[in-house]
Write an enzyme that holds these catalytic residues in place. Sequence first.
Site, short mmCIF file in Angstrom:
data_model
loop_
_atom_site.label_atom_id
_atom_site.label_comp_id
_atom_site.label_asym_id
_atom_site.label_seq_id
_atom_site.Cartn_x
_atom_site.Cartn_y
_atom_site.Cartn_z
N TYR A 1 0.95 6.50 -3.74
CA TYR A 1 0.32 7.14 -3.11
C TYR A 1 0.69 7.44 -1.95
O TYR A 1 1.54 7.41 -0.66
CB TYR A 1 -1.31 6.10 -2.35
N LYS B 1 2.09 3.64 10.11
CA LYS B 1 1.83 2.06 10.34
C LYS B 1 2.58 1.84 11.47
O LYS B 1 1.99 1.85 12.60
CB LYS B 1 2.08 2.10 8.42
N ASP C 1 8.89 7.96 1.40
CA ASP C 1 7.56 7.72 2.10
C ASP C 1 8.18 6.92 2.29
O ASP C 1 7.78 5.47 1.58
CB ASP C 1 6.78 8.09 0.50
P1 KE4 Z 1 -2.38 7.55 6.18
O1 KE4 Z 1 -3.23 8.78 6.02
O2 KE4 Z 1 -3.66 6.39 4.97
O3 KE4 Z 1 -2.00 6.94 7.51
O4 KE4 Z 1 -1.40 7.33 5.02
C1 KE4 Z 1 -1.17 7.65 3.96
C2 KE4 Z 1 0.44 6.98 2.90
C3 KE4 Z 1 1.24 7.46 2.94
N1 KE4 Z 1 1.97 7.24 2.45
C4 KE4 Z 1 2.24 5.88 1.83
C5 KE4 Z 1 3.18 4.91 1.04
C6 KE4 Z 1 0.71 5.23 2.61
O5 KE4 Z 1 0.83 3.62 1.86
C7 KE4 Z 1 -0.14 5.49 3.18
C8 KE4 Z 1 -1.72 4.85 3.57
N2 KE4 Z 1 -1.51 3.29 3.00
C9 KE4 Z 1 -2.71 2.57 2.58
C10 KE4 Z 1 -3.15 1.26 1.87
N3 KE4 Z 1 -2.22 1.28 0.43
C11 KE4 Z 1 -3.72 3.36 3.06
C12 KE4 Z 1 -5.05 2.04 3.19
C13 KE4 Z 1 -6.27 3.29 3.33
O6 KE4 Z 1 -6.40 3.86 2.06
O7 KE4 Z 1 -7.66 2.65 4.03
#
Ligand code: KE4
Length: 428
Positions: free
Chosen positions: A143, A266, A238
Amino acid sequence: MTSRNDELFAQSQQFIPGGVNSPVRAFRSVGGTPRFFSRGQGSRVWDADGKSYLDYVGSWGPLILGHADPDVVRAVTDTAALGLSFGAPTEMELRMAEKLVELLPSLEKLRLVSSGTEATMSAIRLARGFTGRSTLVKFEGCYHGHADSLLVKAGSGLLTFGQPSSAGVPADCSGHTLVLDYNDIDQVERLFAEKGDEVACVIVEAVAGNMNLIKPKAGFLEALRELCTKHGSVLIFDEVMTGFRVGLGGVQGLYGIRPDLTTLGKVIGGGLPVGAFGGRADIMDKLAPLGPVYQAGTLSGNPVAVAAGLKTLEKIAAPGFFDQLAAKTRRLVDGFNTVAREAGVLACADSVGGMFGIYFRPTPPTSYAEVMAGDKDAFNRFYHLMLLEGVYLAPSAFEAGFVSAAHSEADIDATVAAAAKCLEKLVA
Ligand code: KE4
């Protein structure tokens, strides 16, 4: 008895779709009522009923120092007192860029944004602008945020373009995305043999954390690096989740692979909205105002958010920080493996640095298919038993967990004891 969490959840659903501002928080995967947290301190959070939990989500990774770290809070309040945002350059964001370039050698230049999604969306557009190509390669189960070109599920065959995995994504948006199987080197080699000169970029979670924790097989990352170099494609790691989580140098530091671009998020915000993308200067210089690739953001580099991130990076760069964090996480994982074996439950755990996975299957998975074959129902029953014991895990069998510097060995041992109790109940 109706809990305050139930009341707040019912009210929230009147105003917010699903009652949450991000789907995974809704507990749809594990069932039941999401906990509304009112306070966090160190390794613990408190819900709307005043019940406390040892927290292994840490806001999905950012809170590597634990909740309300006093130094981070002070950096935020001191900076906020000087103004919340200017929409103009500040020295604070220069210092952040300098620090990130210092910590990750593959970053020659970078740009700050406000989320991981913005980071990956921008990196992909930049890779397409730099190469003049359209095809994006990603891996099932990884993701990278919710930009249209990434909400794609595998096509019918290896070389057929993906279909949208979300309503609202036009087919021609997903029609440039190819989805391969994580850790399948043969597939990647076949793809590049067939279409290598069409591939703008490959984006990968070099250690996967969004289909639970999955480590790269020997040679997988090296194959991606070699094929991207050979065909002039941009390799994007990523590291939104793994950056400054698995180690101070990220996965690229652990495996000695130099991606062309890296995306971050993060931990670099310390709990406030910060993302970043960066890498080779010849690629980054294609960005406006220097080059033809447009990318922008009102609050990009926001000084208050950057202050939280900078203070966090400063503290985790302390000597021995990641050795201690990795050892504590390993203590949790080894403890879980022991009590699962003693309870006779087909479950195991694994870790990389400060992140871990718990799997209801005999061995850690190495592929998306193996993750999906795990016993999700057993995880869900275990999940709610652990909640009753005051342990808050990620509300999905397909998410990784996170340990913070604030977790004590006593916290870890109490968690293992709770797991033993819950696993025994599973088999009772
Ligand atoms: P954000 O747009 O949520 O800040 O980041 C997206 C993203 C991009 N790349 C990786 C590897 C990520 O893990 C994420 C976001 N991770 C999720 C947890 N699995 C965020 C939690 C959520 O979607 O509420």
